[in-house]
Structures are given as structure tokens and as C-alpha cells.
Design a protein around this motif. Structure first.
Motif, PDB file in Angstrom:
ATOM      1  N   LEU A 116       0.843  -1.199   0.000  1.00 27.01           N
ATOM      2  CA  LEU A 116       0.000   0.000   0.000  1.00 27.01           C
ATOM      3  C   LEU A 116       0.877   1.247   0.000  1.00 27.01           C
ATOM      4  CD1 LEU A 116      -2.721   1.466   0.248  1.00 27.01           C
ATOM      5  CD2 LEU A 116      -2.531   1.170   2.729  1.00 27.01           C
ATOM      6  N   GLY A 117       1.916   1.241   0.822  1.00 30.04           N
ATOM      7  CA  GLY A 117       2.832   2.374   0.878  1.00 30.04           C
ATOM      8  C   GLY A 117       3.568   2.612  -0.425  1.00 30.04           C
ATOM      9  N   ILE A 118       3.706   1.561  -1.223  1.00 26.67           N
ATOM     10  CA  ILE A 118       4.398   1.691  -2.507  1.00 26.67           C
ATOM     11  C   ILE A 118       3.435   2.091  -3.628  1.00 26.67           C
ATOM     12  CG2 ILE A 118       5.713   0.447  -4.284  1.00 26.67           C
ATOM     13  CD1 ILE A 118       6.832  -1.325  -2.010  1.00 26.67           C
ATOM     14  N   PHE A 119       2.280   1.431  -3.717  1.00 24.80           N
ATOM     15  CA  PHE A 119       1.446   1.522  -4.915  1.00 24.80           C
ATOM     16  C   PHE A 119       0.114   2.264  -4.770  1.00 24.80           C
ATOM     17  CE2 PHE A 119       4.021  -2.330  -5.731  1.00 24.80           C
ATOM     18  CZ  PHE A 119       4.669  -1.885  -6.875  1.00 24.80           C
ATOM     19  N   ALA A 120      -0.220   2.785  -3.607  1.00 28.63           N
ATOM     20  CA  ALA A 120      -1.491   3.519  -3.463  1.00 28.63           C
ATOM     21  C   ALA A 120      -1.515   4.699  -4.419  1.00 28.63           C
ATOM     22  CB  ALA A 120      -1.651   4.015  -2.024  1.00 28.63           C
ATOM     23  N   THR A 121      -2.709   4.963  -4.952  1.00 26.98           N
ATOM     24  CA  THR A 121      -2.844   6.097  -5.860  1.00 26.98           C
ATOM     25  C   THR A 121      -4.193   6.779  -5.671  1.00 26.98           C
ATOM     26  OG1 THR A 121      -2.924   6.806  -8.172  1.00 26.98           O
ATOM     27  CG2 THR A 121      -3.578   4.535  -7.733  1.00 26.98           C
ATOM     28  N   THR A 122      -4.173   8.090  -5.680  1.00 31.16           N
ATOM     29  CA  THR A 122      -5.413   8.857  -5.554  1.00 31.16           C
ATOM     30  C   THR A 122      -6.232   8.800  -6.840  1.00 31.16           C
ATOM     31  OG1 THR A 122      -4.197  10.873  -6.141  1.00 31.16           O
ATOM     32  CG2 THR A 122      -4.525  10.421  -3.789  1.00 31.16           C
ATOM     33  N   THR A 123      -5.672   8.247  -7.901  1.00 31.33           N
ATOM     34  CA  THR A 123      -6.442   8.030  -9.127  1.00 31.33           C
ATOM     35  C   THR A 123      -7.545   7.007  -8.864  1.00 31.33           C
ATOM     36  OG1 THR A 123      -4.467   8.458 -10.447  1.00 31.33           O
ATOM     37  CG2 THR A 123      -6.273   7.335 -11.553  1.00 31.33           C
TER      38      THR A 123
END
Length: 195
Positions: A116-123
């Protein structure tokens, strides 16, 4: 599905994404686990398929509503590999974890927090945050700290709880009862008879 997709308490694009990511990660982790078993054990098993799928579910849970579908594929593959090796390590070290909780839920959950810390995105989820892959190293560091603190808390709480319970009633049966089998020693009958 109810936990990951239902946690938002409404139905929208984030709910759909969480549902798809959950299914995708579980499926890819299950197949990856089978491939690992085929390579290293020369015989994939149905129990491995199920364990792999649970590893994928445990790993994707922290990030189901925050990552792209493509990332959920990666999460599933990584979960299948990492959790397979965690169970292998547990077995080689002879740890007493009959249900593989540490290797599947513990390692998988920690891995999911890091992913999650690597790949989370607000998109995907405008109410979330961008991860390291999208330029937010602060969020990634917060996830690492959260994972470490949660792991330490879970270990200490479990250790203390088991110590207290062990004062009241033994947590572990004796060697003779374990070798005899708990069905026979605890219940006086056999649930599964050998052919």
C-alpha cells in the motif's frame, strides 16, 4: 469480499475496484502458490491452492481500494511467493503454527501494508494517498512504521495472553497426547480413520 468491498459502506467505483482487486489478488496468489509447490515439492496440492488464495486475500486487504487492477495482479504474485517461503521457513524452524497463521496472515498482512505504501494512488481513491511509486515517500515510511508497530503489538499481546491463559489451563498438550492425536486424547474417538 464483504470486508474489502463493503468497508466503504457505500457502492461506487472504489467499491468495485476493491472487489475486483480482492478477487484478482487471491486468484493470482493461488496459482502462484501452485507453481511454487510444483517447482519445489514436485506435486501441487489443493490445500496449497487454498492457502495461496488466503495469502492473496490477506495481502491485498490493506490496499484493495487504493491500487490499480494491474497492481493487484502483482500483489497476488508476490503474496504467493513470499508467503510460500514464509511457510517453508516456519516448517524448517519447526515453529508450532498448525494453521500457518504467521506465514499467511502475519507476513501477508505486513506485505500488504508495505505494498500500500508503494502503490497507493489517488487516481483509484481520491480520499487516499499516493504511495512511493507515485512520489510520496512520506506515506511509504508511515506504512513501514505502522506495519512494524502492529507486528510488535500483535506479538507482545499474543505472548502475554498465552502466558496468562497458560497459568489457568495448559495452552499446549503433552507430547504423548500430541503423538496419540488430539481426537483420541481429548475426545476419546477418531474423527478420521486411516484406510
Amino acid at each position: 469480499y464483504g470486508f474489502n468491498a463493503g468497508s466503504e459502506l457505500k457502492v461506487d467505483a472504489v467499491t468495485s475496484q476493491a472487489f475486483l482487486n480482492t478477487d484478482t489478488a487471491a486468484s493470482f496468489a493461488a496459482v502462484t502458490w501452485l507453481i511454487m509447490a510444483w517447482i519445489f515439492e514436485k506435486k501441487p496440492k489443493f490445500l496449497g491452492l487454498l492457502t495461496g488464495s488466503i495469502a492473496g486475500l490477506a495481502t491485498v486487504t490493506p490496499c484493495a481500494g487504493y491500487v490499480t487492477l494491474q497492481v493487484s495482479v502483482l500483489i497476488g504474485i508476490v503474496a504467493g511467493i513470499v508467503c510460500y517461503y514464509a511457510i517453508d521457513l516456519k516448517n524448517r524452524l519447526h515453529w508450532d503454527d498448525a494453521l500457518d497463521v504467521w506465514g499467511v496472515h502475519g507476513v501477508g498482512g505486513f506485505l500488504g501494508i508495505v505494498m500500500l505504501g508503494i502503490f497507493a494512488t489517488t487516481t483509484i481513491n481520491p480520499n487516499g494517498a499516493n504511495g512511493l511509486f507515485y512520489g510520496n515517500s512520506t506515506f511509504f515510511l508511515k506504512q513501514l512504521v505502522a506495519g512494524a508497530v502492529c507486528s510488535l503489538y500483535a506479538f507482545l499481546f499474543s505472548y502475554v495472553a498465552l502466558a496468562v491463559i497458560n497459568k489457568i489451563t495448559p495452552v499446549r498438550v503433552g507430547l504423548h497426547e500430541e503423538e496419540m492425536g488430539l481426537d483420541a486424547s481429548e475426545h476419546g474417538e477418531e474423527a478420521y480413520l486411516a484406510d
